[in-house]
Design a protein around this motif. Sequence first.
Motif, PDB file in Angstrom:
ATOM      1  N   ASN A 126      -5.290  -3.789  -5.592  1.00  0.00           N
ATOM      2  CA  ASN A 126      -6.261  -3.125  -6.619  1.00  0.00           C
ATOM      3  C   ASN A 126      -4.814  -3.244  -7.908  1.00  0.00           C
ATOM      4  OD1 ASN A 126      -8.359  -2.114  -6.126  1.00  0.00           O
ATOM      5  ND2 ASN A 126      -7.324  -0.803  -3.793  1.00  0.00           N
ATOM      6  N   GLY A 131       0.958  -1.302  -0.060  1.00  0.00           N
ATOM      7  CA  GLY A 131      -0.081  -0.501  -0.064  1.00  0.00           C
ATOM      8  C   GLY A 131       0.956   1.200   0.557  1.00  0.00           C
ATOM      9  N   GLY A 132      -0.138   2.630   0.366  1.00  0.00           N
ATOM     10  CA  GLY A 132       1.492   3.694   0.633  1.00  0.00           C
ATOM     11  C   GLY A 132       2.471   3.058   1.706  1.00  0.00           C
ATOM     12  N   GLY A 184      -3.752  -1.659  -0.197  1.00  0.00           N
ATOM     13  CA  GLY A 184      -4.568  -0.887  -1.984  1.00  0.00           C
ATOM     14  C   GLY A 184      -3.586  -0.844  -3.073  1.00  0.00           C
ATOM     15  N   ILE A 185      -2.630  -1.436  -2.646  1.00  0.00           N
ATOM     16  CA  ILE A 185      -1.292  -1.871  -4.018  1.00  0.00           C
ATOM     17  C   ILE A 185      -2.063  -3.556  -3.933  1.00  0.00           C
ATOM     18  CG2 ILE A 185       0.601  -1.945  -5.384  1.00  0.00           C
ATOM     19  CD1 ILE A 185       1.604  -0.060  -3.987  1.00  0.00           C
ATOM     20  N   ASP A 194       2.014   7.885  -5.786  1.00  0.00           N
ATOM     21  CA  ASP A 194       0.956   6.870  -5.628  1.00  0.00           C
ATOM     22  C   ASP A 194       1.670   6.215  -7.024  1.00  0.00           C
ATOM     23  OD1 ASP A 194      -2.035   5.386  -6.760  1.00  0.00           O
ATOM     24  OD2 ASP A 194      -2.835   7.228  -5.402  1.00  0.00           O
ATOM     25  N   VAL A 195       1.210   5.025  -6.708  1.00  0.00           N
ATOM     26  CA  VAL A 195       1.241   3.743  -8.188  1.00  0.00           C
ATOM     27  C   VAL A 195       0.421   4.585  -9.247  1.00  0.00           C
ATOM     28  CG1 VAL A 195       0.682   1.258  -8.242  1.00  0.00           C
ATOM     29  CG2 VAL A 195       2.344   1.938  -6.726  1.00  0.00           C
ATOM     30  N   ARG A 196      -1.008   4.363  -9.003  1.00  0.00           N
ATOM     31  CA  ARG A 196      -1.918   4.721  -9.859  1.00  0.00           C
ATOM     32  C   ARG A 196      -1.644   5.515 -10.929  1.00  0.00           C
ATOM     33  NH1 ARG A 196      -6.440   5.473  -5.886  1.00  0.00           N
ATOM     34  NH2 ARG A 196      -4.941   6.532  -4.852  1.00  0.00           N
TER      35      ARG A 196
HETATM   36  P1  AMP Z   1      -3.311   2.155   1.326  1.00  0.00           P
HETATM   37  O1  AMP Z   1      -1.737   2.799   2.215  1.00  0.00           O
HETATM   38  O2  AMP Z   1      -3.469   0.965   1.592  1.00  0.00           O
HETATM   39  O3  AMP Z   1      -4.372   2.813   1.705  1.00  0.00           O
HETATM   40  O4  AMP Z   1      -2.787   1.351  -0.468  1.00  0.00           O
HETATM   41  C1  AMP Z   1      -2.173   2.957  -0.968  1.00  0.00           C
HETATM   42  C2  AMP Z   1      -1.925   2.763  -2.421  1.00  0.00           C
HETATM   43  O5  AMP Z   1      -2.837   2.065  -3.153  1.00  0.00           O
HETATM   44  C3  AMP Z   1      -2.245   4.095  -3.225  1.00  0.00           C
HETATM   45  O6  AMP Z   1      -0.610   4.799  -3.394  1.00  0.00           O
HETATM   46  C4  AMP Z   1      -2.307   3.595  -4.159  1.00  0.00           C
HETATM   47  O7  AMP Z   1      -1.033   3.688  -5.773  1.00  0.00           O
HETATM   48  C5  AMP Z   1      -2.899   2.493  -4.479  1.00  0.00           C
HETATM   49  N1  AMP Z   1      -4.095   1.715  -4.845  1.00  0.00           N
HETATM   50  C6  AMP Z   1      -5.350   2.299  -3.692  1.00  0.00           C
HETATM   51  N2  AMP Z   1      -6.468   2.009  -4.544  1.00  0.00           N
HETATM   52  C7  AMP Z   1      -6.234   1.680  -5.120  1.00  0.00           C
HETATM   53  C8  AMP Z   1      -6.988   1.390  -6.590  1.00  0.00           C
HETATM   54  N3  AMP Z   1      -8.443   1.844  -6.656  1.00  0.00           N
HETATM   55  N4  AMP Z   1      -6.559   1.157  -8.396  1.00  0.00           N
HETATM   56  C9  AMP Z   1      -5.129   0.531  -8.034  1.00  0.00           C
HETATM   57  N5  AMP Z   1      -4.103   1.557  -7.272  1.00  0.00           N
HETATM   58  C10 AMP Z   1      -4.802   1.793  -6.325  1.00  0.00           C
END
Ligand code: AMP
Length: 375
Positions: free
Chosen positions: A309, A184-185, A305-306, A257-259
């Motif tokens: 998704n 994730g982040g 998150g990563i 952000d990976v997106r």
């Molecule tokens: P988290 O820390 O678990 O909330 O994850 C955050 C990271 O997950 C973000 O920086 C994105 O790179 C990735 N992410 C979150 N939601 C999505 C999504 N719907 N599609 C693709 N990547 C996502």
Amino acid sequence: MDDTNAAEVASGGYERVTDYTECIEDMLENLVGNGNISSAEELDAVGFKTVLGKDLSGCVEADESVLAALDGFKEVAPAHNPAYAEGIRCFREKLPNVKRVALFETAFFQWVAPGASEYAIPKAWRELGIRRYGFHGASHKFVAERSAELLGNEVVADRARRLYVDGPVQYDGPNLRVLSCHLGGSSSVVGIHNGVAIGSSMGFSPQSGLPQNNRVGDLDSMAIPYVSKMLGLSVEDAEHQLTKESGLLGLSGISNDVRDISEKAQDGNANAKLALDVLVDSIRHWAGSFFFKMGSAEAIVFTAGIGENRTDLRAAVCAGLEDLGVKIDPSANESIVRGKEGIISTPDSRIQVLVIPANEELVIAREVYRFMQSK
Ligand code: AMP
């Protein structure tokens, strides 16, 4: 209620917080206003996902010893420890009769062998508490429980559930070795053997291991004195650059952000592609390490998150592993996103590949409940 059928009745969050007391008051007012509880005093307990305590871990009452432990390592987790201490103090003042329970993110790694948790540094450094701790414990513990449930090993699921109450009880059944990828982040990879962690990619602080959103991840320690001499950076400058301008942001020069990074990589941006390549290589590096240490694996799990998704990154992490027994089903992989749980490997894949949505709040609620029951 027992410790497995907890259900969420309300949720919410606050961003860009400057005053925690204000948020806590607002949250309690909302819980009462929405009819979830008739008064704040009705709560049995408040759980805190504390991060790093000096000489303290586990699931414990959030008393003075927790506040002292958070204070002792405030320099190592500056974004987390002071905020948690403030939150605990605020609840103590507002609701003195409601129990406060801290579940440290390091708790899941209490049973990691010394050979896998000590750094090769002088004794005086080790005496300061510099060693590998591991983080994202709530998330990885949920993976330990849920993956065992999904793979039909109820004994390991129960062993994982009761871990902080009973410790790792004797288990002689078939192996359940899980490579848990919290991406994730902030990201970490953990090896979980029969419900118990054997190690984490994260070490002394939450900025080690994989490249993080804007934090460095693993780095050869000699780079710091070298850069400091060559660029004339102070310790504070180096710390700032390693914690705010590094990781995926530093590599890509685009975003944390990976997106955004993936979008640019698809347009042919070389730095964006490099950032993703470094992330995938690091995930494979750590997963490979735990695969070797555990002697094999029965499952690979993606979460956060990563992990939940990014179907492209999941496929890249698992690419070329057919000889180890990992076969991804491309259509299953594409269909499991946005909080869905499921299996993304083919039916004949020896190692099952799962996606398990993270739910750290539920883990905290369950652990607080188990803690209260055990007293
Ligand atoms: P988290 O820390 O678990 O909330 O994850 C955050 C990271 O997950 C973000 O920086 C994105 O790179 C990735 N992410 C979150 N939601 C999505 C999504 N719907 N599609 C693709 N990547 C996502």
